[in-house]
Scaffold this active site. Sequence first.
Site, PDB file in Angstrom:
ATOM      1  CE  LYS A   1     -47.579   7.636 -32.707  1.00  0.00           C
ATOM      2  NZ  LYS A   1     -47.646   7.359 -34.101  1.00  0.00           N
TER       3      LYS A   1
ATOM      4  NE  ARG B   1     -43.329  16.475 -35.947  1.00  0.00           N
ATOM      5  CZ  ARG B   1     -43.702  15.707 -36.973  1.00  0.00           C
ATOM      6  NH1 ARG B   1     -43.816  16.227 -38.171  1.00  0.00           N
ATOM      7  NH2 ARG B   1     -43.978  14.441 -36.805  1.00  0.00           N
TER       8      ARG B   1
ATOM      9  CG  HIS C   1     -46.365   2.015 -42.001  1.00  0.00           C
ATOM     10  ND1 HIS C   1     -47.655   1.743 -42.382  1.00  0.00           N
ATOM     11  CD2 HIS C   1     -45.838   0.849 -41.579  1.00  0.00           C
ATOM     12  CE1 HIS C   1     -47.902   0.469 -42.178  1.00  0.00           C
ATOM     13  NE2 HIS C   1     -46.809  -0.100 -41.705  1.00  0.00           N
TER      14      HIS C   1
HETATM   15  P1  ADP Z   1     -46.268   7.888 -37.240  1.00  0.00           P
HETATM   16  O1  ADP Z   1     -46.159   8.525 -35.900  1.00  0.00           O
HETATM   17  O2  ADP Z   1     -45.152   6.955 -37.509  1.00  0.00           O
HETATM   18  O3  ADP Z   1     -46.507   8.883 -38.328  1.00  0.00           O
HETATM   19  P2  ADP Z   1     -49.068   7.129 -37.494  1.00  0.00           P
HETATM   20  O4  ADP Z   1     -49.884   6.654 -36.350  1.00  0.00           O
HETATM   21  O5  ADP Z   1     -49.305   8.507 -37.946  1.00  0.00           O
HETATM   22  O6  ADP Z   1     -47.538   6.907 -37.135  1.00  0.00           O
HETATM   23  O7  ADP Z   1     -49.241   6.128 -38.721  1.00  0.00           O
HETATM   24  C1  ADP Z   1     -48.433   6.191 -39.866  1.00  0.00           C
HETATM   25  C2  ADP Z   1     -49.096   5.475 -41.032  1.00  0.00           C
HETATM   26  O8  ADP Z   1     -49.413   4.127 -40.712  1.00  0.00           O
HETATM   27  C3  ADP Z   1     -50.413   6.070 -41.462  1.00  0.00           C
HETATM   28  O9  ADP Z   1     -50.251   7.128 -42.369  1.00  0.00           O
HETATM   29  C4  ADP Z   1     -51.122   4.881 -42.100  1.00  0.00           C
HETATM   30  O10 ADP Z   1     -50.662   4.670 -43.401  1.00  0.00           O
HETATM   31  C5  ADP Z   1     -50.664   3.712 -41.276  1.00  0.00           C
HETATM   32  N1  ADP Z   1     -51.607   3.388 -40.179  1.00  0.00           N
HETATM   33  C6  ADP Z   1     -51.634   3.925 -38.954  1.00  0.00           C
HETATM   34  N2  ADP Z   1     -52.622   3.414 -38.195  1.00  0.00           N
HETATM   35  C7  ADP Z   1     -53.253   2.495 -38.966  1.00  0.00           C
HETATM   36  C8  ADP Z   1     -54.359   1.595 -38.762  1.00  0.00           C
HETATM   37  N3  ADP Z   1     -54.997   1.519 -37.606  1.00  0.00           N
HETATM   38  N4  ADP Z   1     -54.736   0.802 -39.789  1.00  0.00           N
HETATM   39  C9  ADP Z   1     -54.080   0.854 -40.962  1.00  0.00           C
HETATM   40  N5  ADP Z   1     -53.036   1.650 -41.224  1.00  0.00           N
HETATM   41  C10 ADP Z   1     -52.612   2.481 -40.238  1.00  0.00           C
HETATM   42  P1  ADP Z   2     -44.210  13.853 -41.298  1.00  0.00           P
HETATM   43  O1  ADP Z   2     -45.388  13.307 -40.559  1.00  0.00           O
HETATM   44  O2  ADP Z   2     -44.302  15.294 -41.611  1.00  0.00           O
HETATM   45  O3  ADP Z   2     -43.799  13.005 -42.458  1.00  0.00           O
HETATM   46  P2  ADP Z   2     -42.196  12.551 -39.756  1.00  0.00           P
HETATM   47  O4  ADP Z   2     -42.484  12.303 -38.327  1.00  0.00           O
HETATM   48  O5  ADP Z   2     -42.318  11.420 -40.699  1.00  0.00           O
HETATM   49  O6  ADP Z   2     -43.043  13.785 -40.256  1.00  0.00           O
HETATM   50  O7  ADP Z   2     -40.720  13.151 -39.822  1.00  0.00           O
HETATM   51  C1  ADP Z   2     -40.346  14.140 -40.746  1.00  0.00           C
HETATM   52  C2  ADP Z   2     -39.040  13.783 -41.378  1.00  0.00           C
HETATM   53  O8  ADP Z   2     -38.007  13.740 -40.433  1.00  0.00           O
HETATM   54  C3  ADP Z   2     -39.077  12.442 -42.058  1.00  0.00           C
HETATM   55  O9  ADP Z   2     -38.444  12.549 -43.316  1.00  0.00           O
HETATM   56  C4  ADP Z   2     -38.373  11.525 -41.110  1.00  0.00           C
HETATM   57  O10 ADP Z   2     -37.689  10.483 -41.772  1.00  0.00           O
HETATM   58  C5  ADP Z   2     -37.406  12.464 -40.413  1.00  0.00           C
HETATM   59  N1  ADP Z   2     -37.241  12.109 -39.020  1.00  0.00           N
HETATM   60  C6  ADP Z   2     -38.182  11.715 -38.148  1.00  0.00           C
HETATM   61  N2  ADP Z   2     -37.679  11.494 -36.945  1.00  0.00           N
HETATM   62  C7  ADP Z   2     -36.359  11.749 -37.029  1.00  0.00           C
HETATM   63  C8  ADP Z   2     -35.274  11.699 -36.108  1.00  0.00           C
HETATM   64  N3  ADP Z   2     -35.438  11.343 -34.848  1.00  0.00           N
HETATM   65  N4  ADP Z   2     -34.051  12.033 -36.560  1.00  0.00           N
HETATM   66  C9  ADP Z   2     -33.869  12.395 -37.842  1.00  0.00           C
HETATM   67  N5  ADP Z   2     -34.834  12.474 -38.741  1.00  0.00           N
HETATM   68  C10 ADP Z   2     -36.071  12.148 -38.357  1.00  0.00           C
END
Ligand code: ADP
Ligand code: ADP
Length: 707
Positions: free
Chosen positions: A147, A324, A266
Amino acid sequence: MRALRRPNQLARLLNASTASGARRSSTAVPVAKPLTSVLIANRGEIALRVGRTASEYGIRTTTLYTDPDARSQHALSSPFAINLGDPAAYLDGDRIIEVAKREGCEGIHPGYGFHIAEREPNIRAEMHRGGPYLYWSAMGSYRSYGKQKSKDIMIAAGVPCIPGYHGSEQDPQYLKGEAAKIGFPVLLKAVKGGGGKGMRIASTPEVFLDQLESAKSEARNSFGDDVMLVEKYITTPRHIEVQVFADKHGNCVALGERDCSIQRRHQKVLEESPAPHLNEDVRQDLWEKARAAALAVNYEGAGTVEFIFDNDSGEFFFMEMNTRLQVEHPVTEMVTGEDLVHWQLIVAEGGKLPLTQAEIEQRISERGAAIEARIYAENPDMNFIPDSGLLLHLKTPKVTPTVRVDAGFVAGDEVSSHYDPMIAKLIVQGPTREAALQKLHSALEEYEIAGPITNIEFLKKVCVSPDFIAGNVETGYIEKHREELFERETIKLEVLGQAAIGLLLQETEKVEHDAFARASGSVVGFGTGYQQREFHLVEIPADGKGESTATTVRVRQTSPGKFNVEVNDTEYLNVDSVLDSASKTITSFYPHTRLATTFIRDEERVILFQQGKQYRLQLVVPKWAEKALGIKDVTNSVLAPMPCKVLRVEVQEGDTVVKDQPLVVIESMKMETVIRSPHDGVIAKVVHGKGDLCKAGTALVEFEEQS
Ligand code: ADP
Ligand code: ADP
Ligand code: MG
């Protein structure tokens, strides 16, 4: 490692037949090298979803499974299935590559979720060394930047990023200083994070260091890396993401956006396209910026550019790019009418994207709205804690061109505690958002799952929540609408009545069946049916806390199919009912209506589905019955209110206790319940100790006789 079958010989045969033309050509675009075999490096609905498209295009698939997944649907879906043994083996990229080579697979599809989905550069290098391999989900080397680096690249490409610090200096005091510059509240995020893990909000400087430590520790445990970045925390945001696709010929398109603002922890629960109330200029700008993001990293294949949209200012910022296919990709498939796994295949083979940006926009404008609900084995009333266990009953909504179910399980399967508790995804499409939402609600009403507790009832409440219907979404929606979404309703008498009729009918049926099985010529039909039976039922408290006063329901069969039901000593109804064991349905005929109830009994639990709602009841053995049955004199005992496991005993023999003092902590359906003393007294005996499994009504501790 043991293969179910050695695929090599068969593979040769299959490849021979596909070479002779069985393989359907992908599209009219020139195909550099058609894939004929692929390893699906994932499990559950993901593996099944990918396998579906693969077989449609005549590609041989090899699937992987682990010991807990040995009987899972994805393992059974292909004749080429390899057992990796260890439950965590899906994450072992090197081993998976080795298996792919050994089994003669030309490509690997990583699915989504597991780490291997983001390990492409490694895999690609490996595969090339081993021969002319292709990585199906061909992607840029983007994810490996994490990130942190990705933000630098995006800023350079003119993609707006959330103000924040994403440098390499990690000293806690330094980070705190950066947070102060950004301005509180801030969000701490693990650079290697995903799935909502490794994130903490620091609302004030005072809590900053504690939150930092907590985020770091979660990140270390989940990703083995605790490098953090600090971002401005947007207080009323929406999560809007754009599906992008790029080929090897320099084409890059945006396939519309998805709003994924309805989240818990989240993590997304509902996803929809198009995003509601989005100004057309902003929408175009989002697509444009998403394409710029993909082009900036020479992206190839399917990707998602996630943005956070500030509801207060109307600005949006780049959050991350997921290299992906994502869980929610069917939403985009619904609004574009395209198969994105097929697109991945085309790109991996070196083909060109099937549609231009203009053609996609035309499609999207014609196809209305789509929405997806993730069906999880989890308990919303207990902070969405995951559940697991056997799927005793599973009935999915009727699938049509506009109602799709991507499931990983069938009835009788086990939701394993080793993996993500997602059972299925339900995706619907309608000409408008309102129509899609209504369709989602009625499809959820058709959905019946008994066994682990699910979020289906919760999802139905979201569907009828006025602000959601109005499209006023934000990531804090669930928290802000807590009262409305978690409101408890009192159970209807019809439900208790039907439960009692079901129990009586089932017992009668069992008596008849046993008599028949004995084939002794005894009179079939003579049994419990015409005797009055009494059941004590209590609704299973979803939050593990509720009152446990049971309702007494008496039921008596008066003539074939006719019943007299009394609830709490009051005559309640006379009704005609029949049980169809095959479909587990009780149909009751009232004067002006007919009520169909799905009835499932699981030891001391009864699960009913009635008019689109689930009810979970517990059969309680009353104290007098235990006495009458001569089980035990229980007048001085504290009983287990439900089948459970004893986690802790808080008292010892001879202890003097006061009313409401904790005696025993039990676990039932993954929930902890504290059993408290009903009165003051002295403990005579601890009947069950730590680790014991107890049935409902079993004595846990006994008191000394009171004078
Ligand atoms: P992940 O890799 O776990 O998906 P993200 O960076 O995509 O992490 O963030 C997941 C969620 O967290 C977002 O969908 C949003 O709801 C919340 N989030 C992320 N960044 C922020 C921010 N700067 N302020 C408020 N909420 C955030
Ligand atoms: P998306 O942004 O499409 O929701 P996520 O990063 O949240 O994708 O991951 C997709 C799914 O896989 C989620 O349901 C999450 O809980 C699961 N997941 C994410 N990372 C792992 C992991 N390391 N092992 C098993 N399941 C995972
Ligand atoms: Mg994300």
